[in-house]
Design an enzyme around this catalytic site. Structure first.
Site, mmCIF file in Angstrom:
data_model
loop_
_atom_site.group_PDB
_atom_site.id
_atom_site.type_symbol
_atom_site.label_atom_id
_atom_site.label_comp_id
_atom_site.label_asym_id
_atom_site.label_seq_id
_atom_site.Cartn_x
_atom_site.Cartn_y
_atom_site.Cartn_z
ATOM 1 N N PHE A 39 0.840 -1.196 0.000
ATOM 2 C CA PHE A 39 0.000 0.000 0.000
ATOM 3 C C PHE A 39 0.877 1.248 0.000
ATOM 4 O O PHE A 39 1.699 1.425 0.913
ATOM 5 C CB PHE A 39 -0.931 -0.007 1.218
ATOM 6 C CG PHE A 39 -1.892 -1.161 1.215
ATOM 7 C CD1 PHE A 39 -3.140 -1.040 0.608
ATOM 8 C CD2 PHE A 39 -1.541 -2.385 1.784
ATOM 9 C CE1 PHE A 39 -4.024 -2.113 0.578
ATOM 10 C CE2 PHE A 39 -2.424 -3.461 1.760
ATOM 11 C CZ PHE A 39 -3.659 -3.329 1.158
ATOM 12 N N VAL A 77 2.156 -1.848 4.537
ATOM 13 C CA VAL A 77 1.874 -0.421 4.411
ATOM 14 C C VAL A 77 3.203 0.319 4.393
ATOM 15 O O VAL A 77 4.043 0.126 5.282
ATOM 16 C CB VAL A 77 1.029 0.052 5.617
ATOM 17 C CG1 VAL A 77 0.740 1.547 5.518
ATOM 18 C CG2 VAL A 77 -0.261 -0.740 5.712
ATOM 19 N N CYS A 78 3.419 1.165 3.395
ATOM 20 C CA CYS A 78 4.679 1.909 3.308
ATOM 21 C C CYS A 78 4.810 2.863 4.496
ATOM 22 O O CYS A 78 3.939 3.707 4.729
ATOM 23 C CB CYS A 78 4.735 2.717 2.020
ATOM 24 S SG CYS A 78 6.119 3.877 2.006
ATOM 25 N N ILE A 79 5.892 2.741 5.212
ATOM 26 C CA ILE A 79 6.037 3.535 6.435
ATOM 27 C C ILE A 79 6.143 5.032 6.147
ATOM 28 O O ILE A 79 5.522 5.851 6.839
ATOM 29 C CB ILE A 79 7.230 3.039 7.302
ATOM 30 C CG1 ILE A 79 7.227 3.751 8.650
ATOM 31 C CG2 ILE A 79 8.569 3.226 6.603
ATOM 32 C CD1 ILE A 79 8.078 3.067 9.698
ATOM 33 N N ALA A 82 2.779 6.308 5.089
ATOM 34 C CA ALA A 82 1.848 6.214 6.213
ATOM 35 C C ALA A 82 2.100 7.327 7.227
ATOM 36 O O ALA A 82 1.170 7.970 7.717
ATOM 37 C CB ALA A 82 1.981 4.848 6.882
#
Lengths: 130, 133, 100
Positions: A39, A77-79, A82
């Protein structure tokens, strides 16, 4: 065959997440493997557990979580994306000194390297976006 | 074995976040030793223009990062000729992106490959992983 | 080698469909999904573009056509697939380019 998916848009605003969920279900039904769903951009918003869609609407995060549970999907989820958008898990909450977290169970936060690895390891990468 | 990775850039910078965040993927991806190409098509060519100054819009000017791509061994940067022309641009309007060829006494070489739509069609056709933003 | 191209925008709202056709090689497949399915309908101003794109296979995602009430207006020569058909197309082609 091994597939990886990249999701670039959040739920509800665009159809991208819906299409990705339908694609994932169909791929699994046909016996394919989903190596990873990554994501990125506003796609990270798929991971919030605090969304409350109306009762007669679909709950996109819940659909991801159900798929994750049933098929042990790797939902990443891409940090960086995010953090920009206020999506954090419990560890990040503590580390960053924030007073809340909102990442749903079933998703994990990690770096962009996971997207590259998803492209390397899977036979096909499919991007869903706006 | 290295895979052929292609990053497709079709969006202008600043108006949306796609250009910046795809550049972030390219930088991280450079560490994976894959066969990386970037293509700038349509409004994506606006990402490479010279003289960007974002001071008054409150955003970070990330255009200098394109100049550093050569240091990350990202040196196959395809710019579609027709997209430039449709927008009244030429190579002169873009930043001069270069890389140093270690195998050739660190000779400085151009990273940008100006290609026609037909040529780019063939380049795309060879790719194994296409990331679009 | 052949690519699968996906287009998810209406051809009347964006130039994405044109951009895709401009870079789709003969032998490749274009799959119209989401708002992209409007390009697959008859009697509109882009219908000729599909007719004239020699050597390119056109498919459209049936569920998206049905959702938008335009299934009856499907142009000739475009194959309708469901999500499983979408999965098959991905598997049959060497890589996927999503025209976002």
């Amino acid at each position: 065959m091994k597939f990886s998916l990249q999701i670039n848009e959040g739920p509800y605003q665009h159809q991208a997440a819906d299409s990705a969920i339908q694609f994932t279900k169909a791929a699994l039904a046909k016996g394919h493997e989903i190596f990873r769903v990554f994501f990125y951009h506003d796609g990270v918003n798929n991971a919030t557990r605090l969304a409350i869609p109306p009762q007669d609407d679909r709950n996109i995060t819940a659909e991801w979580v159900a798929l994750q549970k049933e098929h042990n999907l790797d939902l990443v989820v891409c940090i960086a994306a995010a953090q920009r958008r206020g999506l954090i898990d419990e560890d990040e909450m503590t580390r960053q000194g924030k007073d809340a977290n909102n990442i749903s169970e079933g998703f994990r936060i990690s770096g962009l390297g996971q997207l590259i690895e998803a492209g390397i390891e899977a036979d096909r990468l499919i991007v869903f976006g706006a | 074995m290295a895979k052929k990775f292609m990053y497709i850039n079709r969006k202008a910078p600043y108006g949306t976040v796609y250009a910046l965040e795809s550049l972030e993927v390219v930088l991280i991806g450079a560490a994976f030793d894959q066969d990386v190409s970037l293509a700038f098509i349509g409004d994506g060519v606006y990402q490479l223009t010279k003289g960007q100054n974002t001071k008054a819009i409150g955003q970070k000017n990330f255009s200098p990062v394109y100049m550093a791509l050569g240091d990350y061994d990202v040196n196959k940067i395809y710019v579609e000729k027709e997209s430039l022309e449709e927008r009244g641009l030429s190579l002169e309007d873009l930043q001069h992106l270069v890389w140093e060829d270690e195998d050739n006494d660190y000779e400085e070489k151009d990273s940008i490959r100006l290609v026609s739509r037909a040529e780019l069609t063939d380049v795309l056709d060879e790719q194994e992983v296409i990331l679009s933003f | 080698m052949a690519l699968l191209h996906t287009v998810n925008k209406s051809p009347f709202e964006s130039n994405t469909f044109d951009a895709c056709l401009g870079l789709a090689k003969s032998g490749s497949t274009v799959l119209l999904i989401e708002d992209g399915v409007y390009a697959a309908t008859t009697g509109n101003s882009v219908a000729d573009k599909i007719k004239n794109a020699a050597g390119i296979n056109f498919c459209v995602l049936g569920p998206d056509l049905q959702a938008r009430g335009v299934e009856e207006k499907l142009a000739e020569g475009i194959k309708v697939v469901d999500y499983e058909g979408f999965v098959d197309l991905v598997a049959e082609h060497d890589a996927v380019q999503a025209w976002l």
